[in-house]
Each structure stands twice: as structure tokens, then as C-alpha cells.
Design a protein around this motif. Structure first.
Motif, PDB file in Angstrom:
ATOM      1  N   SER A  37      25.250  43.717  26.581  1.00 25.17           N
ATOM      2  CA  SER A  37      26.216  44.131  26.406  1.00 25.17           C
ATOM      3  C   SER A  37      27.395  45.068  27.112  1.00 25.17           C
ATOM      4  CB  SER A  37      26.533  44.235  25.084  1.00 25.17           C
ATOM      5  OG  SER A  37      25.363  43.597  24.722  1.00 25.17           O
ATOM      6  N   GLY A  38      28.484  44.449  27.351  1.00 23.74           N
ATOM      7  CA  GLY A  38      29.316  45.908  27.931  1.00 23.74           C
ATOM      8  C   GLY A  38      29.760  46.593  26.829  1.00 23.74           C
ATOM      9  N   ARG A  39      30.601  47.635  27.921  1.00 31.56           N
ATOM     10  CA  ARG A  39      30.779  48.995  26.461  1.00 31.56           C
ATOM     11  C   ARG A  39      31.674  48.920  25.726  1.00 31.56           C
ATOM     12  NH1 ARG A  39      31.435  54.051  30.188  1.00 31.56           N
ATOM     13  NH2 ARG A  39      30.575  54.687  28.132  1.00 31.56           N
ATOM     14  N   ILE A  67      23.442  48.785  23.916  1.00 33.04           N
ATOM     15  CA  ILE A  67      24.055  49.947  22.337  1.00 33.04           C
ATOM     16  C   ILE A  67      23.595  50.786  21.653  1.00 33.04           C
ATOM     17  CG2 ILE A  67      23.935  48.693  20.313  1.00 33.04           C
ATOM     18  CD1 ILE A  67      24.870  45.798  21.086  1.00 33.04           C
ATOM     19  N   THR A  68      22.501  51.076  21.792  1.00 34.00           N
ATOM     20  CA  THR A  68      21.321  52.559  22.289  1.00 34.00           C
ATOM     21  C   THR A  68      22.783  53.368  22.152  1.00 34.00           C
ATOM     22  OG1 THR A  68      19.714  51.595  22.673  1.00 34.00           O
ATOM     23  CG2 THR A  68      18.789  53.880  22.302  1.00 34.00           C
ATOM     24  N   ARG A  69      23.184  53.215  23.527  1.00 34.46           N
ATOM     25  CA  ARG A  69      23.954  54.429  23.760  1.00 34.46           C
ATOM     26  C   ARG A  69      25.352  54.714  23.054  1.00 34.46           C
ATOM     27  NH1 ARG A  69      25.789  54.485  30.177  1.00 34.46           N
ATOM     28  NH2 ARG A  69      27.450  52.779  29.067  1.00 34.46           N
ATOM     29  N   ALA A  70      25.773  53.771  23.061  1.00 32.57           N
ATOM     30  CA  ALA A  70      26.596  53.012  21.842  1.00 32.57           C
ATOM     31  C   ALA A  70      26.304  54.401  20.342  1.00 32.57           C
ATOM     32  CB  ALA A  70      27.408  52.021  21.928  1.00 32.57           C
ATOM     33  N   ILE A  71      25.385  53.986  20.268  1.00 31.16           N
ATOM     34  CA  ILE A  71      25.127  54.528  18.809  1.00 31.16           C
ATOM     35  C   ILE A  71      24.928  55.877  18.657  1.00 31.16           C
ATOM     36  CG2 ILE A  71      23.876  54.102  16.685  1.00 31.16           C
ATOM     37  CD1 ILE A  71      22.849  51.062  17.384  1.00 31.16           C
ATOM     38  N   LEU A  72      24.101  56.378  20.075  1.00 38.02           N
ATOM     39  CA  LEU A  72      24.130  57.732  19.998  1.00 38.02           C
ATOM     40  C   LEU A  72      26.082  58.366  19.849  1.00 38.02           C
ATOM     41  CD1 LEU A  72      21.402  57.748  22.280  1.00 38.02           C
ATOM     42  CD2 LEU A  72      21.209  58.733  19.762  1.00 38.02           C
ATOM     43  N   ASP A  73      26.425  57.576  21.155  1.00 33.72           N
ATOM     44  CA  ASP A  73      27.941  58.495  20.924  1.00 33.72           C
ATOM     45  C   ASP A  73      28.494  58.070  19.855  1.00 33.72           C
ATOM     46  OD1 ASP A  73      27.122  57.985  23.915  1.00 33.72           O
ATOM     47  OD2 ASP A  73      28.306  56.879  25.119  1.00 33.72           O
ATOM     48  N   ALA A  74      28.630  57.272  19.436  1.00 34.93           N
ATOM     49  CA  ALA A  74      29.061  57.741  17.827  1.00 34.93           C
ATOM     50  C   ALA A  74      28.714  58.827  17.076  1.00 34.93           C
ATOM     51  CB  ALA A  74      28.951  56.508  17.145  1.00 34.93           C
ATOM     52  N   GLY A  75      27.729  59.220  17.752  1.00 37.26           N
ATOM     53  CA  GLY A  75      27.580  60.612  16.372  1.00 37.26           C
ATOM     54  C   GLY A  75      26.144  60.613  15.804  1.00 37.26           C
ATOM     55  N   VAL A  76      25.245  59.358  16.080  1.00 38.10           N
ATOM     56  CA  VAL A  76      23.665  59.363  15.331  1.00 38.10           C
ATOM     57  C   VAL A  76      23.213  60.236  16.035  1.00 38.10           C
ATOM     58  CG1 VAL A  76      21.978  58.486  14.991  1.00 38.10           C
ATOM     59  CG2 VAL A  76      24.520  56.957  14.364  1.00 38.10           C
ATOM     60  N   ALA A  77      22.244  60.969  15.416  1.00 39.92           N
ATOM     61  CA  ALA A  77      21.044  62.005  16.241  1.00 39.92           C
ATOM     62  C   ALA A  77      20.108  61.276  16.499  1.00 39.92           C
ATOM     63  CB  ALA A  77      20.965  63.027  14.876  1.00 39.92           C
ATOM     64  N   ARG A  78      19.630  61.608  17.979  1.00 40.39           N
ATOM     65  CA  ARG A  78      18.697  61.110  18.544  1.00 40.39           C
ATOM     66  C   ARG A  78      16.817  60.330  17.497  1.00 40.39           C
ATOM     67  NH1 ARG A  78      18.446  60.942  25.046  1.00 40.39           N
ATOM     68  NH2 ARG A  78      20.809  61.408  25.186  1.00 40.39           N
ATOM     69  N   GLN A  79      17.092  61.636  16.674  1.00 38.03           N
ATOM     70  CA  GLN A  79      16.158  61.823  15.804  1.00 38.03           C
ATOM     71  C   GLN A  79      16.239  60.695  14.374  1.00 38.03           C
ATOM     72  OE1 GLN A  79      17.726  64.827  16.174  1.00 38.03           O
ATOM     73  NE2 GLN A  79      18.361  65.801  14.674  1.00 38.03           N
ATOM     74  N   ARG A 182      33.126  38.378  10.051  1.00 36.60           N
ATOM     75  CA  ARG A 182      32.786  38.288  11.595  1.00 36.60           C
ATOM     76  C   ARG A 182      33.904  39.595  10.929  1.00 36.60           C
ATOM     77  NH1 ARG A 182      36.354  34.536  12.704  1.00 36.60           N
ATOM     78  NH2 ARG A 182      34.261  33.118  14.078  1.00 36.60           N
ATOM     79  N   SER A 183      33.560  41.029  11.894  1.00 37.64           N
ATOM     80  CA  SER A 183      34.294  41.863  11.765  1.00 37.64           C
ATOM     81  C   SER A 183      34.981  41.599  12.812  1.00 37.64           C
ATOM     82  CB  SER A 183      34.146  42.674  12.149  1.00 37.64           C
ATOM     83  OG  SER A 183      32.730  44.109  12.262  1.00 37.64           O
ATOM     84  N   GLN A 184      34.796  41.613  14.471  1.00 36.47           N
ATOM     85  CA  GLN A 184      35.932  41.712  15.175  1.00 36.47           C
ATOM     86  C   GLN A 184      35.319  40.624  16.310  1.00 36.47           C
ATOM     87  OE1 GLN A 184      36.269  45.708  17.908  1.00 36.47           O
ATOM     88  NE2 GLN A 184      34.822  46.517  15.864  1.00 36.47           N
ATOM     89  N   TRP A 185      36.421  40.348  17.396  1.00 36.09           N
ATOM     90  CA  TRP A 185      35.985  39.634  18.439  1.00 36.09           C
ATOM     91  C   TRP A 185      35.915  40.748  19.767  1.00 36.09           C
ATOM     92  CZ3 TRP A 185      34.010  35.345  20.127  1.00 36.09           C
ATOM     93  CH2 TRP A 185      34.319  33.908  19.448  1.00 36.09           C
ATOM     94  N   VAL A 186      35.061  40.471  20.553  1.00 32.31           N
ATOM     95  CA  VAL A 186      35.674  41.662  21.889  1.00 32.31           C
ATOM     96  C   VAL A 186      36.066  40.386  23.312  1.00 32.31           C
ATOM     97  CG1 VAL A 186      34.567  43.160  23.742  1.00 32.31           C
ATOM     98  CG2 VAL A 186      33.474  43.378  20.524  1.00 32.31           C
ATOM     99  N   PHE A 187      37.050  40.430  23.552  1.00 31.73           N
ATOM    100  CA  PHE A 187      37.205  38.753  24.021  1.00 31.73           C
ATOM    101  C   PHE A 187      36.987  39.839  25.929  1.00 31.73           C
ATOM    102  CE2 PHE A 187      39.602  37.237  20.090  1.00 31.73           C
ATOM    103  CZ  PHE A 187      39.242  36.435  20.973  1.00 31.73           C
ATOM    104  N   SER A 188      37.148  40.795  25.901  1.00 33.30           N
ATOM    105  CA  SER A 188      36.667  41.912  27.257  1.00 33.30           C
ATOM    106  C   SER A 188      35.433  41.617  27.691  1.00 33.30           C
ATOM    107  CB  SER A 188      36.810  43.162  27.359  1.00 33.30           C
ATOM    108  OG  SER A 188      36.747  43.599  26.407  1.00 33.30           O
ATOM    109  N   ASN A 189      34.291  41.307  26.731  1.00 31.26           N
ATOM    110  CA  ASN A 189      32.749  40.881  26.844  1.00 31.26           C
ATOM    111  C   ASN A 189      33.017  39.753  27.842  1.00 31.26           C
ATOM    112  OD1 ASN A 189      30.419  42.357  26.592  1.00 31.26           O
ATOM    113  ND2 ASN A 189      29.848  39.840  25.805  1.00 31.26           N
ATOM    114  N   LEU A 190      31.702  39.984  27.966  1.00 32.51           N
ATOM    115  CA  LEU A 190      31.484  39.269  30.127  1.00 32.51           C
ATOM    116  C   LEU A 190      30.085  37.886  29.100  1.00 32.51           C
ATOM    117  CD1 LEU A 190      32.530  39.345  32.823  1.00 32.51           C
ATOM    118  CD2 LEU A 190      33.454  37.275  31.463  1.00 32.51           C
TER     119      LEU A 190
END
Ligand code: SAM
Length: 209
Positions: A37-39, A67-79, A182-190
Motif C-alpha cells: 500500500s502507498g503512504r 500500514i505498520t509504519r502509518a499506525i506507529l506514525d499515528a502515535g500508537v506505541a510499539r508495545q 466506506r470511510s474514504q477513497w484513496v485515489f492516489s493509491n495505485l
């Protein structure tokens, strides 16, 4: 400095895409997508997880960890993040890239017993990159039933899809007493993708966004 970081991030994303594609060539059915998945899509999946709410976030089908990275970037602690991924090679990849995140190298169809045996819970959100659309209805239902057996009241199951319709068939939703949209479309993803959000019938969302 920031342009060096941007260049390194792009190089890493490109390498992930090549690695994922090579794996896809070997196991197209099992991976379900030709590229990670794209960013923007990964960010859209992580949106709405409240990092400050108590509980664990479970990611299903971690792949190369976009998606793992995005979840961490959203502020979820690694543990507080558990990734369930079936392919051993990808499990090693995520464990190495995100030390501190717990990776269960297992089949998401066994989610309920997996989490129970590992003593994990309560779960505040399940974020899925699994190819649900390519699975049998029975497997799809089993995964959702497992997820909602561990999700807290109001907890949500987030799923992305390239399909224009719900990746969980209406009949399965009715059977499991779930609702979703559906919560949203992400048209920029390929290719362009949509994020769908499911929760128990009659429950209000616990979203922050
Ligand atoms: C479409 S890829 C998504 C990867 C990543 N989340 C992303 O968005 O780029 C699907 C991932 O789910 C994994 N997967 C497929 N079926 C699975 C299952 N039953 N249990 C656990 N992982 C599974 C595949 O190995 C693959 O890594």
C-alpha cells in the motif's frame, strides 16, 4: 537534512515494492496484491485509531509494513501493536524494521485463539490488509468473527479494498450482526483503493478523526 531523509524514505519504499513484487511472483494467491500500500492509503487506514485510548491495535497481513509504519506514525506505541502475518519471510522483515512491535507469524483465520493464547487484549482496533475479497466467504467470516470476539465495545475493523463494493459481503455482515461503510477513497493509491470500517450493529464509532 530533510531532503536526505526524503530521498532515503523513497529509496526504501522503492526497495520494499521490488521485494514485495518478487515475492508476489512466487506466491501471487497468498499475497493478494502486486505491491505494498502507498503512504496515503496506509495513513487513511491508521486515521481514526485513538493512540491514547487503552488497548492494543492488531494489524492483519502486515506485508512489508507500510500500514505498520502509518499506525506507529499515528502515535500508537510499539508495545501496543501486534502484527499477524502468515509469510515467515515477511514476519522477519517487519520484526527487523520495527523492533518492539510484536509479530505473530500465523494465520489470521485463527485470530481468536492466537490472541487468547498470547494473552493479548483488550483490542481497540483491527486494521486489515488481508485480501478478504479473494478469500472464501467462510474464511472471511471466520476472520471477522475472530476480530469481533476480541474487539472492545465500539471497536472497529478497518479494511482496504480495490473493489467498488464492500469487501465483506452483505450476507456475512448480517450473519455476524455487523454494520459497515466506506470511510474514504484513496485515489492516489495505485490502484485506487477504499477504506471500509465495520463495527457491531447498534454501536457508535469510537473514532477520533
Ligand atoms: C495485500 S497484502 C497487504 C500487505 C500490507 N499490509 C500492505 O498494505 O502493503 C496482504 C498480506 O496479507 C498476508 N496474508 C494473506 N492471508 C493471510 C492470512 N490468512 N493470515 C495472515 N496473513 C495473511 C499476505 O502474506 C500479505 O502480506
Amino acid at each position: 537534512m530533510s531532503h536526505i531523509l526524503t530521498a532515503l524514505t523513497r529509496r526504501r519504499a522503492w526497495k520494499d515494492e521490488v521485494d514485495f513484487f518478487l515475492m508476489w511472483l512466487r506466491r501471487p494467491q497468498r499475497l493478494g496484491a502486486i505491491a505494498p500500500s502507498g503512504r496515503a492509503l496506509a495513513r487513511a487506514m491508521a486515521e481514526g485509531i485513538d493512540p491514547d485510548a487503552p488497548g492494543t491495535v492488531v494489524e492483519l497481513g502486515g506485508g512489508t509494513g507500510s500500514i505498520t509504519r502509518a499506525i506507529l506514525d499515528a502515535g500508537v506505541a510499539r508495545q501496543d501493536l501486534i502484527v499477524v502475518e502468515r509469510e515467515a519471510e515477511l514476519c522477519k522483515f517487519i520484526s527487523k524494521r520495527y523492533p518492539g512491535v510484536r509479530v505473530l507469524c500465523a494465520d489470521a483465520r485463527d485470530l481468536k485463539s492466537l490472541l487468547t493464547h498470547a494473552g493479548i487484549g483488550p483490542v481497540k482496533a483491527v486494521v486489515s490488509g488481508l485480501p478478504l475479497v479473494a478469500m472464501t466467504r467462510k474464511d472471511c467470516r471466520r476472520i471477522l468473527a475472530g476480530a469481533f470476539a476480541v474487539l472492545v465495545p465500539g471497536g472497529e475493523f478497518l479494511q482496504f479494498t480495490y473493489s467498488p463494493v464492500s469487501p465483506v459481503p452483505k450476507k456475512s455482515l448480517a450473519k455476524l450482526e455487523l454494520q459497515g461503510g466506506r470511510s474514504q477513497w484513496v485515489f492516489s493509491n495505485l490502484p485506487p483503493a477504499a477504506v471500509w470500517c465495520y463495527r457491531r450493529e447498534g454501536e457508535a464509532p469510537r473514532r477520533v478523526a
